[in-house]
Design a protein around this motif. Sequence first.
Motif, PDB file in Angstrom:
ATOM      1  N   GLY A 150      35.982  23.064  45.234  1.00 42.62           N
ATOM      2  CA  GLY A 150      36.038  22.440  43.388  1.00 42.62           C
ATOM      3  C   GLY A 150      37.578  22.299  42.999  1.00 42.62           C
ATOM      4  O   GLY A 150      38.668  22.521  43.604  1.00 42.62           O
ATOM      5  N   GLN A 151      37.500  21.958  41.735  1.00 39.22           N
ATOM      6  CA  GLN A 151      38.930  21.678  40.992  1.00 39.22           C
ATOM      7  C   GLN A 151      39.496  22.987  40.662  1.00 39.22           C
ATOM      8  O   GLN A 151      40.668  22.519  40.298  1.00 39.22           O
ATOM      9  CB  GLN A 151      38.564  20.892  39.899  1.00 39.22           C
ATOM     10  CG  GLN A 151      38.215  21.500  38.583  1.00 39.22           C
ATOM     11  CD  GLN A 151      36.699  22.012  38.566  1.00 39.22           C
ATOM     12  OE1 GLN A 151      36.096  22.068  39.693  1.00 39.22           O
ATOM     13  NE2 GLN A 151      36.324  22.598  37.468  1.00 39.22           N
ATOM     14  N   GLY A 152      38.983  24.120  40.647  1.00 38.04           N
ATOM     15  CA  GLY A 152      39.781  25.191  40.105  1.00 38.04           C
ATOM     16  C   GLY A 152      39.291  25.577  38.525  1.00 38.04           C
ATOM     17  O   GLY A 152      39.378  24.431  37.839  1.00 38.04           O
ATOM     18  N   THR A 153      39.377  26.895  38.105  1.00 35.23           N
ATOM     19  CA  THR A 153      39.348  27.212  36.802  1.00 35.23           C
ATOM     20  C   THR A 153      40.270  28.262  36.421  1.00 35.23           C
ATOM     21  O   THR A 153      40.558  29.181  37.437  1.00 35.23           O
ATOM     22  CB  THR A 153      37.890  27.565  36.497  1.00 35.23           C
ATOM     23  OG1 THR A 153      37.718  27.859  35.036  1.00 35.23           O
ATOM     24  CG2 THR A 153      37.253  28.705  37.229  1.00 35.23           C
ATOM     25  N   LEU A 154      41.030  28.389  35.459  1.00 39.35           N
ATOM     26  CA  LEU A 154      42.023  29.238  35.290  1.00 39.35           C
ATOM     27  C   LEU A 154      41.536  30.504  34.567  1.00 39.35           C
ATOM     28  O   LEU A 154      40.681  30.566  33.698  1.00 39.35           O
ATOM     29  CB  LEU A 154      43.202  28.553  34.358  1.00 39.35           C
ATOM     30  CG  LEU A 154      44.197  29.446  33.827  1.00 39.35           C
ATOM     31  CD1 LEU A 154      45.047  29.787  35.185  1.00 39.35           C
ATOM     32  CD2 LEU A 154      44.981  28.645  32.878  1.00 39.35           C
ATOM     33  N   VAL A 155      41.866  31.580  35.096  1.00 39.57           N
ATOM     34  CA  VAL A 155      41.736  33.099  34.534  1.00 39.57           C
ATOM     35  C   VAL A 155      43.049  33.512  34.085  1.00 39.57           C
ATOM     36  O   VAL A 155      44.002  33.435  34.866  1.00 39.57           O
ATOM     37  CB  VAL A 155      40.889  33.864  35.635  1.00 39.57           C
ATOM     38  CG1 VAL A 155      40.695  35.141  35.114  1.00 39.57           C
ATOM     39  CG2 VAL A 155      39.402  33.038  35.899  1.00 39.57           C
ATOM     40  N   THR A 156      43.034  34.038  32.842  1.00 39.51           N
ATOM     41  CA  THR A 156      44.286  34.433  32.461  1.00 39.51           C
ATOM     42  C   THR A 156      43.832  35.980  31.748  1.00 39.51           C
ATOM     43  O   THR A 156      42.995  35.941  30.807  1.00 39.51           O
ATOM     44  CB  THR A 156      44.923  33.747  31.445  1.00 39.51           C
ATOM     45  OG1 THR A 156      45.391  32.618  31.737  1.00 39.51           O
ATOM     46  CG2 THR A 156      46.338  34.345  30.884  1.00 39.51           C
ATOM     47  N   VAL A 157      44.338  37.003  32.442  1.00 37.18           N
ATOM     48  CA  VAL A 157      43.985  38.225  31.921  1.00 37.18           C
ATOM     49  C   VAL A 157      45.379  38.908  31.064  1.00 37.18           C
ATOM     50  O   VAL A 157      46.204  39.114  31.746  1.00 37.18           O
ATOM     51  CB  VAL A 157      43.545  39.436  32.982  1.00 37.18           C
ATOM     52  CG1 VAL A 157      43.412  40.646  32.457  1.00 37.18           C
ATOM     53  CG2 VAL A 157      42.569  38.828  33.902  1.00 37.18           C
ATOM     54  N   SER A 158      45.172  39.176  29.892  1.00 37.30           N
ATOM     55  CA  SER A 158      46.495  39.730  29.146  1.00 37.30           C
ATOM     56  C   SER A 158      46.282  41.225  29.443  1.00 37.30           C
ATOM     57  O   SER A 158      45.426  42.056  29.238  1.00 37.30           O
ATOM     58  CB  SER A 158      46.287  38.968  27.856  1.00 37.30           C
ATOM     59  OG  SER A 158      45.177  39.720  27.062  1.00 37.30           O
ATOM     60  N   SER A 159      47.627  41.780  29.243  1.00 39.38           N
ATOM     61  CA  SER A 159      47.961  43.231  29.149  1.00 39.38           C
ATOM     62  C   SER A 159      47.631  43.673  27.940  1.00 39.38           C
ATOM     63  O   SER A 159      47.930  43.218  26.716  1.00 39.38           O
ATOM     64  CB  SER A 159      48.945  43.481  29.748  1.00 39.38           C
ATOM     65  OG  SER A 159      50.073  43.037  29.145  1.00 39.38           O
TER      66      SER A 159
END
Length: 123
Positions: free
Chosen positions: A114-123
């Motif tokens: 697949g094309q990828g999906t961005l996951v961003t986890v902030s602290s």
Amino acid sequence: VQLQASGGGLVQAGGSLRLSCAASGRTFSTYAMGWFRQVPGKEREFVAAVGWNGISTGYADSVRGRFIISRSSAKTTVYLQMNSLKPEDTAVYYCAARSGTGYRIKPVDYDYWGQGTLVTVSS
């Protein structure tokens, strides 16, 4: 043949997200499917995978106990439920399919991506 990943986004540490990967253009019911992730400057790494029957599963040590992989009853959609997210889980997540019933943990063993999906986890 297409794999469409979705569900990424921004979440605080400790939160949850569910990624989805919808397969089309081919019968994926007999394909094993997996999730991988990648951050800039690093190799793509294995996260989780599921066999064609939805029963056999595998997880990277870093996510075991926090992430759950599953597939729909029609076996054309794969989900990754991500709980207790940590900043180090931040990456682009890719779903992949391989034309074999058993799952593998190396990217080279997968045939479709697949094309990828961005996951961003902030602290």
